[in-house]
Design a protein around this motif. Structure first.
Motif: not given
Length: 98
Positions: A1-10, A23-26, A44-57
């Protein structure tokens, strides 16, 4: 069975002086996206040691649902809202589930 879901990191590398505004915009955009029929998850997350890098799963029910999301006026407005606030272009990584 194929998973049709679409996963990404931004990933967004935000200029330090624009971090809180970005952050307010997001934060304003997130509730709208989570209400979309095809949006299953968005964290919506950020990298622990790099708070200016926002990562969305993100998880959408399908690629088509994500395409629809990208065409919404509030999503399209994001490029304008982020103008001058990022240190580099966003990095989008498509993922596959195993």
């Amino acid at each position: 069975m194929t998973d049709r879901k679409y996963y990404l990191l931004a990933e967004f590398d935000v200029k330090p002086e624009s971090l809180e505004e970005t952050k307010a915009i997001f934060s304003k955009l997130l509730p709208k996206v989570l209400e979309e029929e095809g949006c299953e998850e968005m964290y919506t997350t950020s990298i622990l040691d790099e708070p200016n890098k926002l990562v969305f799963f993100e998880v959408f029910s399908s690629r088509e649902a994500h395409d629809w999301h990208m065409e919404q006026p509030y999503t399209r407005q994001l490029a304008t809202d982020l103008d001058g606030k990022l240190a580099a272009p966003p990095k989008i990584t498509e993922l596959s589930r195993f």
